[in-house]
Design a protein around this motif. Structure first.
Motif, short mmCIF file in Angstrom:
data_model
loop_
_atom_site.label_atom_id
_atom_site.label_comp_id
_atom_site.label_asym_id
_atom_site.label_seq_id
_atom_site.Cartn_x
_atom_site.Cartn_y
_atom_site.Cartn_z
N GLN A 149 -0.88 30.34 24.43
CA GLN A 149 -1.85 29.90 23.44
C GLN A 149 -1.12 29.69 22.12
O GLN A 149 -0.45 30.59 21.62
CB GLN A 149 -2.95 30.96 23.29
N ILE A 150 -1.28 28.47 21.56
CA ILE A 150 -0.67 28.15 20.27
C ILE A 150 -1.77 27.80 19.28
O ILE A 150 -2.64 26.97 19.57
CB ILE A 150 0.33 26.98 20.40
N LYS A 151 -1.74 28.44 18.12
CA LYS A 151 -2.70 28.16 17.06
C LYS A 151 -1.97 27.86 15.76
O LYS A 151 -1.03 28.58 15.40
CB LYS A 151 -3.64 29.35 16.85
N ILE A 152 -2.39 26.80 15.08
CA ILE A 152 -1.80 26.44 13.79
C ILE A 152 -2.51 27.25 12.71
O ILE A 152 -3.72 27.12 12.52
CB ILE A 152 -1.94 24.92 13.53
N LYS A 153 -1.75 28.08 12.00
CA LYS A 153 -2.35 29.05 11.07
C LYS A 153 -2.46 28.53 9.64
O LYS A 153 -3.24 29.04 8.85
CB LYS A 153 -1.52 30.34 11.07
N LYS A 154 -1.66 27.53 9.29
CA LYS A 154 -1.73 26.93 7.96
C LYS A 154 -2.00 25.43 8.10
O LYS A 154 -1.64 24.84 9.12
CB LYS A 154 -0.43 27.14 7.19
N PRO A 155 -2.62 24.80 7.11
CA PRO A 155 -2.82 23.35 7.19
C PRO A 155 -1.49 22.64 7.37
O PRO A 155 -0.49 22.98 6.73
CB PRO A 155 -3.45 23.00 5.83
N PRO A 156 -1.43 21.65 8.27
CA PRO A 156 -0.19 20.89 8.45
C PRO A 156 0.27 20.27 7.13
O PRO A 156 -0.55 19.88 6.29
CB PRO A 156 -0.59 19.80 9.45
N LYS A 157 1.58 20.17 6.97
CA LYS A 157 2.12 19.62 5.73
C LYS A 157 3.14 18.53 6.04
O LYS A 157 4.05 18.75 6.84
CB LYS A 157 2.78 20.72 4.89
N LEU B 126 0.87 -1.18 0.00
CA LEU B 126 0.00 0.00 0.00
C LEU B 126 0.90 1.23 0.00
O LEU B 126 1.83 1.32 0.80
CB LEU B 126 -0.91 0.00 1.24
N LEU B 127 0.63 2.17 -0.91
CA LEU B 127 1.45 3.37 -1.04
C LEU B 127 0.58 4.59 -0.73
O LEU B 127 -0.42 4.85 -1.41
CB LEU B 127 2.02 3.47 -2.46
N LEU B 128 0.97 5.33 0.30
CA LEU B 128 0.23 6.52 0.73
C LEU B 128 1.12 7.75 0.53
O LEU B 128 2.14 7.90 1.21
CB LEU B 128 -0.15 6.40 2.22
N PRO B 129 0.77 8.65 -0.39
CA PRO B 129 1.62 9.81 -0.64
C PRO B 129 1.55 10.83 0.49
O PRO B 129 0.57 10.90 1.24
CB PRO B 129 1.04 10.39 -1.94
N ALA B 130 2.58 11.63 0.60
CA ALA B 130 2.65 12.67 1.63
C ALA B 130 1.50 13.66 1.49
O ALA B 130 0.98 14.16 2.49
CB ALA B 130 3.99 13.39 1.55
N THR B 131 1.06 13.93 0.25
CA THR B 131 -0.04 14.87 0.04
C THR B 131 -1.35 14.37 0.65
O THR B 131 -2.15 15.15 1.17
CB THR B 131 -0.25 15.13 -1.46
N PHE B 132 -1.56 13.06 0.59
CA PHE B 132 -2.76 12.46 1.19
C PHE B 132 -2.71 12.55 2.71
O PHE B 132 -3.69 12.93 3.36
CB PHE B 132 -2.88 11.01 0.72
N LEU B 133 -1.56 12.24 3.29
CA LEU B 133 -1.43 12.34 4.75
C LEU B 133 -1.59 13.79 5.21
O LEU B 133 -2.17 14.05 6.27
CB LEU B 133 -0.07 11.79 5.19
N SER B 134 -1.10 14.73 4.41
CA SER B 134 -1.27 16.15 4.74
C SER B 134 -2.75 16.53 4.78
O SER B 134 -3.21 17.24 5.68
CB SER B 134 -0.54 17.02 3.72
N ALA B 135 -3.52 16.04 3.78
CA ALA B 135 -4.95 16.34 3.73
C ALA B 135 -5.66 15.75 4.95
O ALA B 135 -6.56 16.39 5.52
CB ALA B 135 -5.55 15.78 2.44
N GLU B 136 -5.28 14.54 5.36
CA GLU B 136 -5.89 13.94 6.54
C GLU B 136 -5.57 14.75 7.80
O GLU B 136 -6.44 14.97 8.65
CB GLU B 136 -5.41 12.51 6.71
N LEU B 137 -4.34 15.20 7.92
CA LEU B 137 -3.96 15.98 9.10
C LEU B 137 -4.62 17.36 9.11
O LEU B 137 -4.79 17.96 10.18
CB LEU B 137 -2.44 16.12 9.17
N VAL C 25 9.59 6.27 1.74
CA VAL C 25 10.25 6.40 0.44
C VAL C 25 10.07 7.84 -0.03
O VAL C 25 9.53 8.68 0.69
CB VAL C 25 9.67 5.39 -0.57
N GLU C 26 10.54 8.12 -1.21
CA GLU C 26 10.45 9.49 -1.73
C GLU C 26 9.00 9.92 -1.89
O GLU C 26 8.24 9.34 -2.67
CB GLU C 26 11.19 9.58 -3.07
N ASN C 27 8.58 10.90 -1.10
CA ASN C 27 7.24 11.51 -1.16
C ASN C 27 6.09 10.58 -0.80
O ASN C 27 4.93 10.89 -1.10
CB ASN C 27 6.98 12.10 -2.56
N ALA C 28 6.37 9.45 -0.15
CA ALA C 28 5.29 8.53 0.18
C ALA C 28 5.69 7.59 1.31
O ALA C 28 6.87 7.39 1.59
CB ALA C 28 4.86 7.73 -1.05
N LEU C 29 4.67 7.00 1.92
CA LEU C 29 4.87 5.97 2.93
C LEU C 29 4.45 4.64 2.31
O LEU C 29 3.35 4.50 1.78
CB LEU C 29 4.01 6.26 4.17
#
Length: 453
Positions: free
Chosen positions: A314-322, A256-267, A442-446
């Motif tokens: 107080q800590i707030k995340i201002k951009k979507p995690p990447k 199973l190959l999960l790209p970093a972009t997909f994990l970013s969207a989930e986070l 691996v490169e750009n993916a899990l």
């Protein structure tokens, strides 16, 4: 003019083509679940039990009455991939057919046979799910023994057996193949169901097209849908290059190959969960969280607050995690604001002392627990720290680098890890035990190298 139109059309089609957001490769080790499906469903035994019952529209077999089937042997199933089609299946089994023969006595025929069929893999247009469909079922006799009298003419016996078995066996055995595929197809049912990510949203693995079949594996291309609880869909970022399995894995194995972009969207679903308001004065190995401690780095604090006051941060995340990935290493990028407040008299709101913009990276370790992807983080480094506003006048924010770094390690990262314990859903594939998978960055993916228990 025609050339210009062709170029424009090609450009349009290229722009419309969607790249997969996750890839699942199934080798024969995983697909051998068809054997367990036949065992679990006890389908051959059920078909044997039905053989003696009178079926609507079924003509009686000349020369034999009171037909019954018993002693069905445990089937041995052999599977092979048929590129571009599906799976070729051969079921080797045996059974005993009994009844009254044309001579009036009890007849017993012991049969060893092979049932062959091609199971075509399609994509159901209505459900979007993969589905197997049987084609070209044949029954091949391997060996036949009978208790018919030996003084009968061999040609007459053989003709009778050949006529009888070719009438009985296809109608008995081929429906068994179809019934097993119904059983297997039923196990795909939950594949595209939305799966929760904590209380913040859902992930749904949507099959993009008909699965691709090669001589070694079946590949499923998914377009995951990441949706917030209120219904807004989070779009996956452009990965910049086509997702593909790396080389070096055993032929016929499953991954199973999960790209970093997909994990970013989930986070991104968890972004608000990463907001914190920390009021504890004593945190881990840190010095007391008071204005007196802060004054060691910013002398102006002591002027404004000669008497020590507790701090609230107080800590707030201002951009979507990447999430980013290089071979062997994965980082989680967080852009945040960090605001510190000093406590005031009872009933009065805390006073904001300073507001900083902080960009930092966390190292990510991946694991699987209860068939969900787990992430654990630790601080990689503080990338930037900038002053945004202050009620205590100007100060050099660089003097706070060590203090903020320690604060993130001791106070904030444990909060992030607590949030990440919700886990990220993996494709709900039949009988898959992801807990046994070996994980590689691996490169750009899990990559999850899937194993059977």
């Amino acid at each position: 003019m025609l050339r210009i139109l062709c170029l424009a059309l090609c450009s349009l089609l290229t722009g419309m083509r969607a790249d997969p957001g996750a890839l699942l490769r199934l080798g024969m080790d995983i697909m051998n679940q068809v054997q367990s499906a036949m065992d679990e469903s006890h389908i051959l035994e059920k078909m044997a039990a039905e053989a003696g019952k009178k079926q609507p529209g079924m003509k009686p077999i000349k020369g034999i009455t009171n037909l019954k089937v018993k002693d069905v042997q445990l089937p041995v199933i052999t599977l092979n991939f048929v590129p571009g089609v599906g799976i070729f299946q051969c079921v080797s089994t045996g059974m005993t057919i009994t009844g009254k023969s044309f001579m009036g006595g009890n007849m017993e025929i012991i049969v060893a046979l092979n049932i062959t069929a091609t199971n075509r893999l399609l994509r159901d247009e209505e459900t979007g799910l993969p589905v197997f469909k049987s084609e070209g079922c044949e029954v091949i006799l391997v060996n036949v023994k009978t208790n018919l009298p030996s003084n009968m003419l061999p040609k007459m016996v053989n003709k009778f057996l050949d006529s009888t078995l070719h009438k009985v066996l296809p109608g008995l055995m081929c429906p068994a193949i179809d019934a097993v595929l119904v059983y297997v197809n039923r196990k795909w049912t939950n594949l595209s169901d939305p799966m929760p990510v904590g209380q913040m949203g859902t992930v749904k693995y949507v099959l993009m097209s008909t699965p691709a079949i090669t001589a070694s594996y079946i590949q499923l291309d998914f377009s995951p849908v990441v949706q917030q609880q209120k219904g807004k869909t989070i779009k996956l970022a452009d990965a910049g290059e086509a997702l593909a399995f790396p080389e070096g894995y055993a032929k016929g194995s499953s991954q199973l190959l999960l790209p970093a972009t997909f994990l970013s969207a989930e986070l991104a679903l968890l972004q608000k969960s990463f907001h914190v308001n920390i009021q504890d004065t004593m945190i881990g190995e840190l010095p007391p969280q008071t204005t007196e401690t802060l004054a060691r780095f910013i002398p102006e604090v002591a002027v404004a607050y000669p008497k020590s006051k507790p701090l609230t941060t107080q800590i707030k995340i201002k951009k979507p995690p990447k999430v980013t990935m290089k071979t062997g290493k994965s980082l989680l990028h967080l852009h945040s604001t960090l605001e510190m407040f000093a406590a005031r008299r009872w009933g009065q709101a805390p006073m904001s002392l300073l507001l900083l913009e902080v960009h930092f990276n966390l190292k990510v370790q991946y694991s699987v627990h209860e068939n969900q992807l787990q992430m654990a983080t630790s601080l990689d480094r503080l990338l930037s720290l900038s002053w945004k506003s202050s009620s205590i006048g100007n100060f050099n924010e660089r003097e706070l680098t060590g203090f903020i770094t320690s604060y993130l390690e001791e106070a904030y990262i444990p909060v992030v890890n607590d949030v990440l314990q919700v886990g990220l859903p993996l494709p709900d594939f039949p009988a898959m035990n992801y807990n046994l998978a070996e994980l590689d960055i691996v490169e750009n993916a899990l990559m999850l190298d899937l194993k059977l228990g």
